[in-house]
Design a protein around this motif. Structure first.
Motif, PDB file in Angstrom:
ATOM      1  N   HIS A  57      -0.292   5.490  -2.066  1.00  0.00           N
ATOM      2  CA  HIS A  57      -0.665   6.229  -3.337  1.00  0.00           C
ATOM      3  C   HIS A  57       0.399   5.783  -4.259  1.00  0.00           C
ATOM      4  O   HIS A  57       1.438   6.330  -4.279  1.00  0.00           O
ATOM      5  CB  HIS A  57      -0.847   7.626  -3.122  1.00  0.00           C
ATOM      6  CG  HIS A  57      -2.213   7.941  -2.199  1.00  0.00           C
ATOM      7  ND1 HIS A  57      -3.470   7.755  -2.766  1.00  0.00           N
ATOM      8  CD2 HIS A  57      -2.391   8.338  -1.031  1.00  0.00           C
ATOM      9  CE1 HIS A  57      -4.407   8.256  -1.894  1.00  0.00           C
ATOM     10  NE2 HIS A  57      -3.620   8.538  -0.647  1.00  0.00           N
ATOM     11  N   VAL A  58      -0.026   4.696  -5.307  1.00  0.00           N
ATOM     12  CA  VAL A  58       1.062   4.588  -6.172  1.00  0.00           C
ATOM     13  C   VAL A  58       0.750   5.058  -7.569  1.00  0.00           C
ATOM     14  O   VAL A  58       1.407   4.402  -8.385  1.00  0.00           O
ATOM     15  CB  VAL A  58       0.966   2.943  -6.279  1.00  0.00           C
ATOM     16  CG1 VAL A  58       1.428   2.233  -4.851  1.00  0.00           C
ATOM     17  CG2 VAL A  58      -0.719   2.492  -6.665  1.00  0.00           C
ATOM     18  N   ASP A 107      -7.485   3.320   1.572  1.00  0.00           N
ATOM     19  CA  ASP A 107      -6.409   3.193   0.976  1.00  0.00           C
ATOM     20  C   ASP A 107      -5.757   2.071   1.188  1.00  0.00           C
ATOM     21  O   ASP A 107      -4.960   1.302   0.587  1.00  0.00           O
ATOM     22  CB  ASP A 107      -5.567   4.359   1.537  1.00  0.00           C
ATOM     23  CG  ASP A 107      -6.051   5.724   0.969  1.00  0.00           C
ATOM     24  OD1 ASP A 107      -6.713   5.879  -0.113  1.00  0.00           O
ATOM     25  OD2 ASP A 107      -5.679   6.904   1.524  1.00  0.00           O
ATOM     26  N   ILE A 108      -5.778   1.301   2.752  1.00  0.00           N
ATOM     27  CA  ILE A 108      -5.095   0.057   2.939  1.00  0.00           C
ATOM     28  C   ILE A 108      -5.755  -0.941   2.332  1.00  0.00           C
ATOM     29  O   ILE A 108      -4.916  -2.111   1.708  1.00  0.00           O
ATOM     30  CB  ILE A 108      -5.031   0.080   4.329  1.00  0.00           C
ATOM     31  CG1 ILE A 108      -4.169   1.085   5.182  1.00  0.00           C
ATOM     32  CG2 ILE A 108      -4.631  -1.328   4.758  1.00  0.00           C
ATOM     33  CD1 ILE A 108      -4.455   1.141   6.680  1.00  0.00           C
ATOM     34  N   TRP A 109      -7.108  -0.867   2.169  1.00  0.00           N
ATOM     35  CA  TRP A 109      -7.771  -2.004   1.450  1.00  0.00           C
ATOM     36  C   TRP A 109      -7.358  -2.071  -0.122  1.00  0.00           C
ATOM     37  O   TRP A 109      -7.012  -3.030  -0.540  1.00  0.00           O
ATOM     38  CB  TRP A 109      -9.289  -1.880   1.862  1.00  0.00           C
ATOM     39  CG  TRP A 109     -10.263  -2.774   0.885  1.00  0.00           C
ATOM     40  CD1 TRP A 109     -10.791  -2.651  -0.164  1.00  0.00           C
ATOM     41  CD2 TRP A 109     -10.262  -4.070   1.421  1.00  0.00           C
ATOM     42  NE1 TRP A 109     -11.511  -3.864  -0.511  1.00  0.00           N
ATOM     43  CE2 TRP A 109     -10.986  -4.733   0.415  1.00  0.00           C
ATOM     44  CE3 TRP A 109      -9.892  -4.944   2.358  1.00  0.00           C
ATOM     45  CZ2 TRP A 109     -11.472  -6.173   0.335  1.00  0.00           C
ATOM     46  CZ3 TRP A 109     -10.116  -6.394   2.449  1.00  0.00           C
ATOM     47  CH2 TRP A 109     -10.918  -7.009   1.353  1.00  0.00           C
ATOM     48  N   GLY A 110      -7.286  -0.816  -0.570  1.00  0.00           N
ATOM     49  CA  GLY A 110      -6.859  -0.830  -1.924  1.00  0.00           C
ATOM     50  C   GLY A 110      -5.731  -1.289  -2.154  1.00  0.00           C
ATOM     51  O   GLY A 110      -5.312  -1.962  -3.053  1.00  0.00           O
ATOM     52  N   ASP A 115      -4.890  -4.060  -7.875  1.00  0.00           N
ATOM     53  CA  ASP A 115      -3.725  -3.926  -8.881  1.00  0.00           C
ATOM     54  C   ASP A 115      -3.337  -2.660  -9.306  1.00  0.00           C
ATOM     55  O   ASP A 115      -4.551  -2.207  -9.982  1.00  0.00           O
ATOM     56  CB  ASP A 115      -3.445  -5.030  -9.834  1.00  0.00           C
ATOM     57  CG  ASP A 115      -2.225  -4.905 -10.477  1.00  0.00           C
ATOM     58  OD1 ASP A 115      -1.373  -3.950 -10.378  1.00  0.00           O
ATOM     59  OD2 ASP A 115      -1.743  -6.004 -11.119  1.00  0.00           O
ATOM     60  N   SER A 116      -2.544  -1.654  -9.015  1.00  0.00           N
ATOM     61  CA  SER A 116      -2.481  -0.233  -9.475  1.00  0.00           C
ATOM     62  C   SER A 116      -2.536  -0.454 -10.947  1.00  0.00           C
ATOM     63  O   SER A 116      -2.577   0.528 -11.727  1.00  0.00           O
ATOM     64  CB  SER A 116      -1.466   0.403  -8.982  1.00  0.00           C
ATOM     65  OG  SER A 116      -0.104  -0.240  -9.107  1.00  0.00           O
ATOM     66  N   ALA A 117      -2.184  -1.292 -11.515  1.00  0.00           N
ATOM     67  CA  ALA A 117      -2.036  -1.294 -13.012  1.00  0.00           C
ATOM     68  C   ALA A 117      -3.385  -1.391 -13.718  1.00  0.00           C
ATOM     69  O   ALA A 117      -3.438  -0.969 -14.987  1.00  0.00           O
ATOM     70  CB  ALA A 117      -1.274  -2.712 -13.588  1.00  0.00           C
ATOM     71  N   ASP A 118      -4.384  -1.725 -12.985  1.00  0.00           N
ATOM     72  CA  ASP A 118      -5.559  -1.646 -13.603  1.00  0.00           C
ATOM     73  C   ASP A 118      -6.372  -0.272 -13.026  1.00  0.00           C
ATOM     74  O   ASP A 118      -7.685  -0.268 -13.845  1.00  0.00           O
ATOM     75  CB  ASP A 118      -6.569  -2.692 -12.878  1.00  0.00           C
ATOM     76  CG  ASP A 118      -6.028  -4.187 -13.155  1.00  0.00           C
ATOM     77  OD1 ASP A 118      -5.381  -4.287 -14.157  1.00  0.00           O
ATOM     78  OD2 ASP A 118      -6.238  -4.921 -12.156  1.00  0.00           O
ATOM     79  N   PHE A 119      -5.834   0.623 -12.543  1.00  0.00           N
ATOM     80  CA  PHE A 119      -6.530   1.991 -12.244  1.00  0.00           C
ATOM     81  C   PHE A 119      -6.522   2.791 -13.664  1.00  0.00           C
ATOM     82  O   PHE A 119      -5.639   2.837 -14.506  1.00  0.00           O
ATOM     83  CB  PHE A 119      -5.892   2.690 -11.362  1.00  0.00           C
ATOM     84  CG  PHE A 119      -5.936   1.934  -9.687  1.00  0.00           C
ATOM     85  CD1 PHE A 119      -6.800   0.978  -9.563  1.00  0.00           C
ATOM     86  CD2 PHE A 119      -5.005   2.183  -8.905  1.00  0.00           C
ATOM     87  CE1 PHE A 119      -6.655   0.391  -8.258  1.00  0.00           C
ATOM     88  CE2 PHE A 119      -5.142   1.785  -7.619  1.00  0.00           C
ATOM     89  CZ  PHE A 119      -5.867   0.750  -7.415  1.00  0.00           C
ATOM     90  N   ASP A 120      -7.792   3.455 -13.637  1.00  0.00           N
ATOM     91  CA  ASP A 120      -7.752   4.380 -14.948  1.00  0.00           C
ATOM     92  C   ASP A 120      -7.307   5.775 -14.255  1.00  0.00           C
ATOM     93  O   ASP A 120      -8.133   6.428 -13.727  1.00  0.00           O
ATOM     94  CB  ASP A 120      -9.073   4.419 -15.269  1.00  0.00           C
ATOM     95  CG  ASP A 120      -9.502   5.586 -16.578  1.00  0.00           C
ATOM     96  OD1 ASP A 120      -8.573   6.157 -16.898  1.00  0.00           O
ATOM     97  OD2 ASP A 120     -10.508   5.310 -17.130  1.00  0.00           O
TER      98      ASP A 120
END
Length: 519
Positions: A57-58, A107-110, A115-120
């Motif tokens: 979880h980033v 979670d592992i696949w994600g 890229d966590s920068a793309d998460f809303d």
């Protein structure tokens, strides 16, 4: 001859060698299996830790917001871990590990492909997304008490609505408490603004006055200041034989001798007091925190009182999770039932009270002199006796009129589940035990004259309860069957000190029905 003997010896040695290898591989397989189970278990424990959750979880603020939340930053000394909220309770073993595996792979696949920068991140914090990752069972596993001490009146009202409508509206704890696990300084605690009219501030549809009664006939009572109404049945006065004859199956000593009793006419509620009725009383009179019992007794016993001290919050789920609405209200004490009657009398201008034991049996019999108000032998309906080990009891007739051990599914049922007796009263027998106004005396009938008018027993330590309940055998739901409260036993596990004067902690099948006096 020697060759034959030598051949047999070689064959035996070969078999022993094969058996030896088989045994070795068998125990080796068991050892490897045990090691695998231990390894999987230890891996499961590791990947249930807060640290392991944070590997994938980033979210840039997930750890900080968790540490600042009420689940960690509190005065209780208890820290709620990630898996406590995001997985079903561990006692739901299959669902727990299935959900854990599913979320783990996701979670592992994600972590590997996204890229966590793309998460809303703001979107992921909204309620419609969050509910998919917070099983409501986990919230309830820790928060067994919906009504803790010092809870506000507003919170009590919201929790009552939640308890009654959780399944119907798919309500979840985080619908209001979204910031409980991850602190958000911009989050405003959600209030249940869509409450139904009986909970809400809008009073335009409330009953303004109680129902006027000018003739002796059935009427529908309206509780002023609410949307709640209930049916009252006119019970004509008369004379009947109270108790059971010596030859009635399953008769007990306290049911006799039979005596002749004459009663004045009265009104009796068609069904037991429902949760709709009792919660209306609760909301109108609720008291925050605990009121000293001496103060409550003094207030409620004053003849000129213009307000009633209501119950303090119950411990846990008083309806046992079976549902509210028209189901009978349960687990309240005799004192609470009497206080409800005082309050109802105050708001309607009528005289409501608990029925006397004689009134109760007269209404239950509904003109009959048999064990039940319908035809049938208790021996045929009961599960008691030697032959019941081989043959099932007859339940066809009795199940149409009574909620008892053989048809209740171990819980109370709504009034529509049974037919009324000839007077129009439902669930007089079964469903829940019902309080009477009399003190319990096993010798009450012997101490009373053969002919009595409107009798009432006022001496004793416990109260009479009648009718049996959803877990009772057919033998104990006869019209003449008597029982009584077990006050101390019914409060044995109450965690409060002093123990509650409003709610029982150790009995579920207790409720009450009300009588209105004819003016």
């Amino acid at each position: 001859m020697k060759n034959v003997t030598s051949s047999k010896l070689k064959e035996k040695l070969k078999k022993r060698k094969i058996l030896k290898y088989k045994s070795f591989y068998f125990f080796l397989g068991i050892f490897i299996g045990i090691c695998m189970v231990i390894s999987i278990y230890q891996t499961s424990i590791y990947f249930s830790s807060d640290e392991s959750c944070m590997i994938c979880h980033v979210h840039p603020h997930v750890t900080e917001s968790w540490k600042l939340s009420k689940h960690v930053n509190n005065n209780s000394g208890t820290k709620v871990h990630c898996v406590d909220c995001h997985l079903p309770p561990q006692n739901h073993t299959w669902n727990y590990y299935l959900t854990k595996t599913r979320l783990g792979f996701k979670d592992i696949w994600g972590y590997l492909t996204k890229d966590s920068a793309d998460f809303d991140w703001n979107r992921k914090s909204e309620i419609d997304y969050a509910v998919t990752y917070i099983p409501n069972e986990s919230c309830k596993e820790c928060h067994a008490n919906l009504f803790p001490e010092k809870i506000s009146d507003e919170a009590i009202t919201a929790h009552l609505y939640y308890e009654e409508n959780e399944k119907k509206l798919n309500l979840q704890c985080i619908s209001c408490h979204l910031d409980a696990g991850h602190f958000n300084p911009n989050y405003k605690h959600e209030k249940m603004t869509n409450l139904p009219v009986r909970y809400a501030a809008d009073t335009s549809l409330y009953f303004k006055t109680a129902t006027p009664v000018r003739v002796f006939e059935n009427f529908t009572e309206h509780i002023p200041g609410s949307m709640v109404s209930f049916e009252m049945i006119a019970v004509p006065g008369g004379t009947f034989r109270m108790g059971s004859p010596v030859d009635e199956p399953f008769r007990k000593e306290d049911e006799g001798p039979v005596r002749t009793v004459t009663l004045s006419p009265f009104f009796m509620s068609e069904v037991e007091v429902t949760w709709d009725m009792y919660w209306t009383f609760y909301v109108k009179t609720m008291s925050e925190g605990r009121t000293p019992p001496a103060n409550v007794f003094a207030n409620n016993s004053r003849p000129d009182v213009d307000a009633i001290s209501g119950p303090t919050p119950p411990f846990g789920f008083p309806d046992q999770g079976w549902g509210g609405g028209n189901r009978p209200a349960i687990t309240m004490t005799h004192y609470a039932a009497e206080t409800f009657c005082q309050w109802l009398s105050l708001v309607t201008g009528k005289k409501y009270r608990l029925p006397t034991e004689a009134e109760w049996e007269y209404a239950a019999r509904s003109g009959s002199e048999t064990p039940y108000f319908f035809e049938g032998n208790p021996k045929n309906f009961s599960n008691k006796g030697f032959w019941r080990k081989f043959f099932k009891a007859d339940s066809n007739t009795i199940s149409s009129f009574i909620i008892y051990a053989n048809n209740s599914k171990s819980r109370t049922q709504e009034p529509g589940a049974v037919k009324a007796n000839p007077l129009g009263l439902k669930n007089m027998l079964g469903n829940v035990m019902e309080y009477c106004a009399d003190k319990y005396d096993p010798q009450a009938y012997r101490k009373t004259n053969e002919n009595a008018t409107n009798p009432l027993v006022t001496e004793g330590t416990e109260w009479v309860v009648r009718g049996g309940h959803y877990a009772s055998d057919a033998a104990d739901v006869r019209c003449a069957a008597r029982d009584y409260t077990k006050h101390d036993a019914w409060l044995k596990t109450d965690p409060q000190q002093p123990k509650s004067i409003w709610w029982y902690s150790d009995v579920r099948g207790i409720g009450f029905r009300i009588v209105c006096e004819k003016e």
